[in-house]
Design a protein around this motif. Structure first.
Motif, PDB file in Angstrom:
ATOM      1  N   ARG A 233      87.802  72.568 148.330  1.00  0.00           N
ATOM      2  CA  ARG A 233      86.441  72.144 148.701  1.00  0.00           C
ATOM      3  C   ARG A 233      85.552  73.365 148.951  1.00  0.00           C
ATOM      4  O   ARG A 233      84.383  73.408 148.543  1.00  0.00           O
ATOM      5  CB  ARG A 233      86.473  71.290 149.962  1.00  0.00           C
ATOM      6  CG  ARG A 233      87.129  69.948 149.817  1.00  0.00           C
ATOM      7  CD  ARG A 233      86.153  68.905 149.359  1.00  0.00           C
ATOM      8  NE  ARG A 233      86.785  67.591 149.346  1.00  0.00           N
ATOM      9  CZ  ARG A 233      86.537  66.665 148.461  1.00  0.00           C
ATOM     10  NH1 ARG A 233      85.679  66.898 147.484  1.00  0.00           N
ATOM     11  NH2 ARG A 233      87.128  65.499 148.522  1.00  0.00           N
ATOM     12  N   LYS A 240      84.470  67.265 142.028  1.00  0.00           N
ATOM     13  CA  LYS A 240      85.239  66.096 142.438  1.00  0.00           C
ATOM     14  C   LYS A 240      86.718  66.484 142.398  1.00  0.00           C
ATOM     15  O   LYS A 240      87.186  67.086 141.432  1.00  0.00           O
ATOM     16  CB  LYS A 240      84.985  64.913 141.503  1.00  0.00           C
ATOM     17  CG  LYS A 240      83.574  64.359 141.571  1.00  0.00           C
ATOM     18  CD  LYS A 240      83.289  63.709 142.919  1.00  0.00           C
ATOM     19  CE  LYS A 240      81.924  63.044 142.943  1.00  0.00           C
ATOM     20  NZ  LYS A 240      81.627  62.452 144.276  1.00  0.00           N
ATOM     21  N   ASP A 256      88.621  62.800 146.514  1.00  0.00           N
ATOM     22  CA  ASP A 256      87.562  61.854 146.134  1.00  0.00           C
ATOM     23  C   ASP A 256      88.111  60.626 145.414  1.00  0.00           C
ATOM     24  O   ASP A 256      87.499  59.553 145.465  1.00  0.00           O
ATOM     25  CB  ASP A 256      86.552  62.550 145.224  1.00  0.00           C
ATOM     26  CG  ASP A 256      85.860  63.702 145.923  1.00  0.00           C
ATOM     27  OD1 ASP A 256      85.191  63.451 146.935  1.00  0.00           O
ATOM     28  OD2 ASP A 256      86.013  64.856 145.471  1.00  0.00           O
TER      29      ASP A 256
END
Length: 351
Positions: A233, A240, A256
């Protein structure tokens, strides 16, 4: 080359039996395949792969063979020689439809056993029988029988990532793509689901049932952690992140999207995220990237050492020598096939 033949001995025989030189003719015939792969395979490597691809595609026609390849196979296999590709459920279903007399299973050993269960009269080959699976090796039929004794009357749902011997003492098989549906479709409020502890725990979140599981895990997916997802992240804030349900629950909670290999592919192709990280086996990401435009695929994967035992050289060797043939003990054939067939029949009803 495989579990039976030393590498150098096999290479010498292949060199005597096939023209494996990279010529302009070979380059022309394989050019369309390389166009799909040029972002994944360095140009310097293609002269090694291309002659093997050409000879395999010629030989499989001569031998009346069909090549089934799992999504985790290397791109040169997936795009170069495979006739049918997919996840475990897709390959199991397609195996029942093949017309050829020979099936070459480019995957791991339990997949070849499943093809044999569904095609008992066909010759099923695996290029290297040492291509195993940490899940399949984690549990024995005796373990399942002991669990049945401990929980009498509780139905047993067994992941297809198991041996034919384990399937033979189970009620129904499942894959990661249909696990929740099958568990929900079984009568009762308690289910034994083996051997993947993480798939079972992730499936339990989607059902209202108590799931008793085993301490097995996939060595590709079990090592991912929530900290890994946090790092991804941070590194790729706009990407995604999608993962396979064989990952630990804390990983699934942090991504996700989570789903089977087929579901992950559908997600990428249908939503077309500008950037995506596929938390699974590396070759799957490469294969999807080769089929998808407008998506930047970022690395966040592991390599399955068992899948990588299958390569173009031993596929050609397998067809040339008709080895290694996969067999299932006669006493296991009917009960193991029944467990797989129940899964396939259930999936057809859902469709």
């Amino acid at each position: 080359m495989n579990a039976l033949t030393p590498l150098e001995e096999a290479r010498a025989i292949l060199a005597d039996s096939f023209d494996l030189k990279y010529t302009k003719a070979v380059e022309r015939v394989t050019a369309r395949t390389y166009d799909k792969l040029r972002d994944r395979i360095p140009e310097i490597e293609w002269p090694f792969y291309a002659p093997l691809i050409l000879q395999i595609n010629r030989l499989k026609k001569q031998k009346d063979a069909v090549i089934l390849a799992h999504n985790y196979q290397a791109p040169q296999i997936y795009h170069g020689v495979a006739d049918i590709v997919g996840d475990s459920l897709q390959l199991a279903i397609e195996a029942t439809k093949v017309k050829q007399s020979v099936i070459v299973q480019c995957g791991v050993h339990f997949m070849a056993e499943t093809s044999k269960l569904l095609n008992p009269k066909k010759t099923v080959l695996i290029p290297d029988s040492r291509a195993g699976c940490s899940l399949a090796s984690s549990i024995t039929p005796e373990d399942v029988i002991a669990m049945r004794a401990q929980y009498p009357g509780v139905p047993v749902v067994t992941y297809v990532n198991t041996s034919a011997a384990v399937k033979a003492v189970t009620d129904i098989c499942c894959t990661s793509s249909n696990a929740a549906d099958i568990v929900n479709g079984i009568k009762g409020d308690t289910v034994i689901m083996i051997p993947d502890q993480y798939l079972a725990r992730n499936t339990a979140k989607k059902t209202g049932k108590k799931i008793i599981t085993w301490a097995g895990s996939c060595e590709v997916h079990e090592t991912f952690t929530a900290d890994d997802i946090a790092e991804l992240r941070h590194a790729y804030p706009t990407a995604k992140i999608i993962a396979h349900p064989e990952c630990p629950p804390e990983v699934i909670d942090a991504v996700d999207f989570a789903g089977s290999t087929a579901a992950m592919i559908d997600y990428v192709k249908s939503t077309k995220p500008p950037r995506v990280v596929m938390v699974t086996e590396c070759s799957m990401s490469d294969n999807v990237a080769s089929e998808t435009t407008g998506v930047d695929f970022l690395r966040g994967c592991n390599i399955c050492p068992h899948m990588k035992r299958i390569n173009l050289e031993n596929i050609l060797w397998s067809l040339h020598t008709m080895t290694e043939e996969v067999t299932v003990a006669p006493e296991l054939m009917a009960p193991a096939r029944a467990a797989v067939q129940r899964m396939i029949d259930f999936s057809k009803k859902r469709d």
